[in-house]
Write a protein that holds these residues in place. Structure first.
Motif, PDB file in Angstrom:
ATOM      1  N   UNK A 277       0.828  -1.217   0.000  1.00  0.00           N
ATOM      2  CA  UNK A 277       0.000   0.000   0.000  1.00  0.00           C
ATOM      3  C   UNK A 277       0.861   1.265   0.000  1.00  0.00           C
ATOM      4  N   UNK A 278       2.066   1.152   0.537  1.00  0.00           N
ATOM      5  CA  UNK A 278       2.950   2.325   0.551  1.00  0.00           C
ATOM      6  C   UNK A 278       3.329   2.701  -0.881  1.00  0.00           C
TER       7      UNK A 278
ATOM      8  N   UNK B 213      -3.937  -2.463   1.728  1.00  0.00           N
ATOM      9  CA  UNK B 213      -3.614  -2.615   3.146  1.00  0.00           C
ATOM     10  C   UNK B 213      -4.448  -3.751   3.744  1.00  0.00           C
ATOM     11  N   UNK B 214      -5.717  -3.812   3.388  1.00  0.00           N
ATOM     12  CA  UNK B 214      -6.562  -4.906   3.876  1.00  0.00           C
ATOM     13  C   UNK B 214      -6.061  -6.238   3.327  1.00  0.00           C
ATOM     14  N   UNK B 215      -5.717  -6.237   2.051  1.00  0.00           N
ATOM     15  CA  UNK B 215      -5.227  -7.485   1.458  1.00  0.00           C
ATOM     16  C   UNK B 215      -3.953  -7.974   2.148  1.00  0.00           C
ATOM     17  N   UNK B 216      -3.038  -7.061   2.399  1.00  0.00           N
ATOM     18  CA  UNK B 216      -1.770  -7.480   3.018  1.00  0.00           C
ATOM     19  C   UNK B 216      -1.957  -7.873   4.482  1.00  0.00           C
TER      20      UNK B 216
ATOM     21  N   UNK C 184      -5.866   1.667   0.785  1.00  0.00           N
ATOM     22  CA  UNK C 184      -6.733   0.938   1.716  1.00  0.00           C
ATOM     23  C   UNK C 184      -6.970  -0.499   1.249  1.00  0.00           C
TER      24      UNK C 184
END
Lengths: 296, 296
Positions: free
Chosen positions: B104-105, B172-175, B169
């Protein structure tokens, strides 16, 4: 009728003893090392024994003298000392049931020491949480005294499964299971610590629950492991990105680092190329590949 | 009607493209870096494109010129280069959908670069296996182009969930989910490698399946984590005994060592004493304790 002596009267001894008394198991007695001390735990043992309706003995010798079956429930780090304290007092009528969470290697050693003195030994593995199940907690038992132990205690509701094997087998299964269950617990803690830290704990719980709810866990695990034979490298990379994100928010990725290492070891078997990108069809096929490749 | 361009035509691009063509999605084109090479993979891309009914373009510029929506499906290590190759050719009518499995970064950084040029960007996270689900694979999307992407592609069967949040987002949820899912896969591999090595693979599979089958996984995980607040020390010790046994048979305990470390970190919070041996009653209570103790 056999009389039972509880060696170690902590949480497990208390709940099992109390349940057995309620089932009408007579002559139950307990000895705990705390009884020989002045510490605060001595009173806890006495209070619990009174509450459970279990008599106390003031030494291991007394406990062994008044009991046909000794059920050892001390913390695992005290297992060897407890067994050695029983041995001088035990005879051919004694049945020693070692229900500590100890290594099968230690239990094999203890079983030999008991056998050399003509004392029957049972390797008992407690397979669930004692506070929840009490004396009905499932126990797997192996060793030459397992049948006698089951015959004596099943009438009082104990759930004893006899395994066809030497002492050590019951504990070996329990510990092999522990690799999975304790690993799973640690993984949950790490994943939800991270999810909470990034404010996604509800989303992840929902997503994980949905994944596990779709099919039997055996089907899911089998598919993961078999496709892992060819996709482990990509998945390790994804786990590395997740690891970087964890570190960016200050969580130490202990389980995650271990997982990355394991996936990379799987990748290093070179199965993706060897199998032409097609996963093995079932676990026996995967086991065969692991064996051939000397996977460790 | 929007036309879709697939940037990257590997396994994911092929299955998604083929499914969309079958749904009647017209004007679909693809570009893959392999098309600009002489390598063997060039022919694979051409064969797959013909099989899928997808036109090919000979450059990123051509792909962007002929497409309103660019769906990027390159391997994650090539994500940044792919995005940067699109940027000079993209305009305010272009919708760039980054469906790579990237951090996400990185996606936040790319989103900013696109925004600065007035190009809409979507962070898309693929939440299941593409070969199994094809173009119907669930995608979570965040970012200012998510609604337009969903409006354009849902008519062709794509399962797009719009998340209310900025780019980053969805990834981020996936990771965060990956921490769990990849960790679980690695744990399965290690546990069953060990179980197989000691000849107990059937017993452990049965025992684990039975544990997961008893109740919803959320209930099980919640209980494990909450009781872990007071029992983590004992469980770490049990995991250490399991680890010793693994090492004794030559298995490298990578996940298991990480799990032991995690459980010991939990133990070190000192919650057993602080809570008087009573576990927190639910996850919010546990989260509060983790926060207070600065658990990492």
């Amino acid at each position: 009728m056999s009389t039972l002596g509880l060696l170690g009267f902590g949480e497990a001894g208390y709940y099992i003893g109390k349940g057995l008394v309620q089932e009408g198991c007579a002559g139950l007695a307990a000895y705990d090392a705390a009884l020989g001390t002045d510490g605060p735990y001595r009173q806890t043992v006495l209070d619990r024994a009174r509450d459970a309706g279990v008599a106390t003995r003031s030494s291991v010798a007394e406990l062994v003298a008044s009991s046909d079956i000794i059920l050892c429930l001390v913390p695992s780090q005290h297992n060897e000392a407890a067994a050695m304290s029983v041995l001088p007092h035990a005879g051919s009528k004694t049945l020693y049931v070692d229900a500590t969470s100890s290594s099968p290697l230690l239990k094999e050693r203890l079983a030999k020491a008991f056998k050399d003195k003509g004392v029957r030994y049972v390797d008992a593995a407690i397979m669930s949480a004692v506070p929840a199940d009490g004396h009905r907690v499932p126990m797997n038992c192996s060793g030459d005294g397992a049948v006698a132990f089951a015959d004596a205690m099943r009438p009082y509701g104990m759930r004893i499964t006899i395994l066809d094997g030497d002492p050590g087998l019951a504990s070996r299964i329990k510990l092999a299971r522990s690799v999975f269950m304790k690993g799973f617990e640690a993984l949950c803690i790490e994943a939800f610590l991270f999810a909470k830290t990034v404010g996604l704990e509800k989303e992840i719980m929902e997503s994980v629950s949905a994944s596990f709810g779709k099919e039997p866990v055996e089907t899911m695990m089998t598919r993961m492991m078999c496709t892992g034979a060819i996709h482990a490298g990509r998945r390790a990379h994804e786990a590395e990105e997740a690891r970087d994100l964890m570190e960016a928010v200050g969580i130490v990725p202990t389980v995650t680092n271990g997982a990355i290492d394991r996936l990379k070891r799987m990748e290093a078997l070179g199965l993706k190329e060897e199998l032409g990108g097609l996963p093995p069809k079932d676990m026996p096929a995967l086991y065969g590949l692991w064996e051939k490749k000397k996977f460790v």
